[in-house]
Write an enzyme that holds these catalytic residues in place. Structure first.
Site, PDB file in Angstrom:
ATOM      1  N   GLY A  42       0.832  -1.198   0.000  1.00 27.82           N
ATOM      2  CA  GLY A  42       0.000   0.000   0.000  1.00 27.82           C
ATOM      3  C   GLY A  42       0.867   1.248   0.000  1.00 27.82           C
ATOM      4  O   GLY A  42       1.251   1.779   1.046  1.00 27.82           O
ATOM      5  N   SER A  48       3.466   6.859   3.735  1.00 28.01           N
ATOM      6  CA  SER A  48       4.156   5.906   4.622  1.00 28.01           C
ATOM      7  C   SER A  48       5.565   5.613   4.116  1.00 28.01           C
ATOM      8  O   SER A  48       6.488   5.397   4.919  1.00 28.01           O
ATOM      9  CB  SER A  48       3.348   4.610   4.765  1.00 28.01           C
ATOM     10  N   SER A 120      -0.377  -7.434  -4.911  1.00 30.14           N
ATOM     11  CA  SER A 120       0.375  -7.936  -3.763  1.00 30.14           C
ATOM     12  C   SER A 120       0.485  -9.467  -3.730  1.00 30.14           C
ATOM     13  O   SER A 120       1.571 -10.013  -3.512  1.00 30.14           O
ATOM     14  CB  SER A 120      -0.312  -7.417  -2.493  1.00 30.14           C
ATOM     15  N   ASP A 137      -0.777  -2.327   4.614  1.00 31.14           N
ATOM     16  CA  ASP A 137      -1.694  -1.180   4.499  1.00 31.14           C
ATOM     17  C   ASP A 137      -2.266  -1.136   3.072  1.00 31.14           C
ATOM     18  O   ASP A 137      -2.380  -0.085   2.460  1.00 31.14           O
ATOM     19  CB  ASP A 137      -0.918   0.116   4.816  1.00 31.14           C
ATOM     20  N   HIS A 140      -8.451  -3.350   1.723  1.00 29.50           N
ATOM     21  CA  HIS A 140      -9.135  -3.613   2.982  1.00 29.50           C
ATOM     22  C   HIS A 140     -10.332  -4.545   2.842  1.00 29.50           C
ATOM     23  O   HIS A 140     -11.144  -4.652   3.753  1.00 29.50           O
ATOM     24  CB  HIS A 140      -9.579  -2.296   3.633  1.00 29.50           C
TER      25      HIS A 140
HETATM   26  N1  SAH Z   1       0.323   3.584   2.947  1.00 25.62           N
HETATM   27  C1  SAH Z   1      -0.366   4.624   2.207  1.00 25.62           C
HETATM   28  C2  SAH Z   1      -1.842   4.345   1.987  1.00 25.62           C
HETATM   29  C3  SAH Z   1      -2.125   3.104   1.205  1.00 25.62           C
HETATM   30  S1  SAH Z   1      -3.783   3.097   0.597  1.00 25.62           S
HETATM   31  C4  SAH Z   1      -0.209   5.976   2.931  1.00 25.62           C
HETATM   32  O1  SAH Z   1       0.580   6.066   3.883  1.00 25.62           O
HETATM   33  O2  SAH Z   1      -0.848   6.935   2.544  1.00 25.62           O
HETATM   34  C5  SAH Z   1      -3.939   1.476  -0.004  1.00 25.62           C
HETATM   35  C6  SAH Z   1      -3.196   1.211  -1.298  1.00 25.62           C
HETATM   36  O3  SAH Z   1      -3.228  -0.210  -1.496  1.00 25.62           O
HETATM   37  C7  SAH Z   1      -3.807   1.830  -2.553  1.00 25.62           C
HETATM   38  O4  SAH Z   1      -2.870   2.694  -3.161  1.00 25.62           O
HETATM   39  C8  SAH Z   1      -4.145   0.620  -3.464  1.00 25.62           C
HETATM   40  O5  SAH Z   1      -3.829   0.817  -4.827  1.00 25.62           O
HETATM   41  C9  SAH Z   1      -3.289  -0.480  -2.875  1.00 25.62           C
HETATM   42  N2  SAH Z   1      -3.819  -1.833  -3.055  1.00 25.62           N
HETATM   43  C10 SAH Z   1      -5.058  -2.270  -2.727  1.00 25.62           C
HETATM   44  N3  SAH Z   1      -5.182  -3.579  -2.994  1.00 25.62           N
HETATM   45  C11 SAH Z   1      -3.990  -3.981  -3.496  1.00 25.62           C
HETATM   46  C12 SAH Z   1      -3.488  -5.237  -3.961  1.00 25.62           C
HETATM   47  N4  SAH Z   1      -4.241  -6.341  -3.936  1.00 25.62           N
HETATM   48  N5  SAH Z   1      -2.219  -5.282  -4.431  1.00 25.62           N
HETATM   49  C13 SAH Z   1      -1.447  -4.161  -4.466  1.00 25.62           C
HETATM   50  N6  SAH Z   1      -1.871  -2.966  -4.026  1.00 25.62           N
HETATM   51  C14 SAH Z   1      -3.112  -2.868  -3.544  1.00 25.62           C
HETATM   52 MG    MG Z   2      -4.207   2.714   5.933  1.00 24.52          MG
END
Ligand code: SAH
Ligand code: MG
Length: 206
Positions: A42, A48, A120, A137, A140
């Site tokens: 994420g 982050s 992922s 992260d 969800h």
């Molecule tokens: N860590 C970041 C927030 C992440 S938001 C911060 O500090 O702001 C969640 C992210 O996860 C999104 O950008 C989305 O594209 C990614 N995401 C969601 N499902 C995913 C998956 N299955 N594989 C890879 N990335 C994923």
């Molecule tokens: Mg988060």
């Protein structure tokens, strides 16, 4: 919590991380990065990665940052966390990769943070390097959270830190999947709780 020394103001980067949570991640990465690579799932726009990457750089380590950069369900048009400025009309989808790269460049982290652009679960299937810190992260949904937990935690070395974001014990505060995988980690007997900052949980791999 004292804010860590960062090359950029984190408030200038779009994202979903509280400054106290960022500081806790910074401290954990600083302590762990000498033992092996850190990895986050994420990336979004790099908030982050700024905290974790700055710590990795200071400790002489690296951060792998996994994201397909197409956004989670809640980032899609019509959902609560949609940001229209991140829409790529040509692709007909969200694209946070250009913003993420801009963040890394502005923060002088291009030699420390390595973007892994893809889903992922697919990357996890081909991963083999022991990790010193794992920050979950990403998506969800229950499916995404479980895939992240089962796909990545086996790569955490003994003594490694598992960090999980958006853990809300009260369903009124937010969705359950990150809380569910936090419970799974506790029940596995493989982790001990290390610390808790807002919705961030840090566990240590025994
Ligand atoms: N860590 C970041 C927030 C992440 S938001 C911060 O500090 O702001 C969640 C992210 O996860 C999104 O950008 C989305 O594209 C990614 N995401 C969601 N499902 C995913 C998956 N299955 N594989 C890879 N990335 C994923
Ligand atoms: Mg988060």
């Amino acid at each position: 919590m004292t804010p860590p020394p960062l090359p950029l103001d984190p408030a200038s980067i779009k994202g979903f991380l509280d400054p106290d949570e960022g500081a806790a991640l910074y401290d954990a990465a600083m302590a762990r990065a000498p033992f092996g690579p850190c990895l986050e799932i994420g990336a979004y726009c790099g908030k982050s990665a700024l905290y974790l990457g700055a710590a990795c750089k200071a400790a002489g380590g690296v951060l792998f940052s996994v994201d397909h950069h197409r956004g989670s369900d809640e980032n899609q048009p019509g959902w609560e966390w949609h940001d229209a400025s991140l829409w790529d009309a040509g692709a007909g989808s969200l694209d946070t990769l250009p913003v993420f790269r801009r963040t890394l460049r502005a923060a002088h982290l291009e030699e420390t943070v390595i973007a892994l652009v893809g889903r992922s679960a697919i990357i996890a299937r081909h991963w083999a390097t022991p990790l010193s810190l794992l920050f979950i992260d990403g998506g969800h949904t229950m499916e995404a959270a479980l895939a992240d937990y089962h796909g990545w935690t086996p790569h955490l070395m003994a003594g490694g830190v598992l960090a999980i974001h958006d853990v809300f014990p009260d369903p009124a505060d937010g969705g359950r999947p990150p809380f569910e995988i936090f419970q799974l980690a506790l029940a596995s007997g493989l982790f001990e709780t290390a610390c808790e900052v807002k919705s961030l949980r840090l566990l240590r791999r025994l």
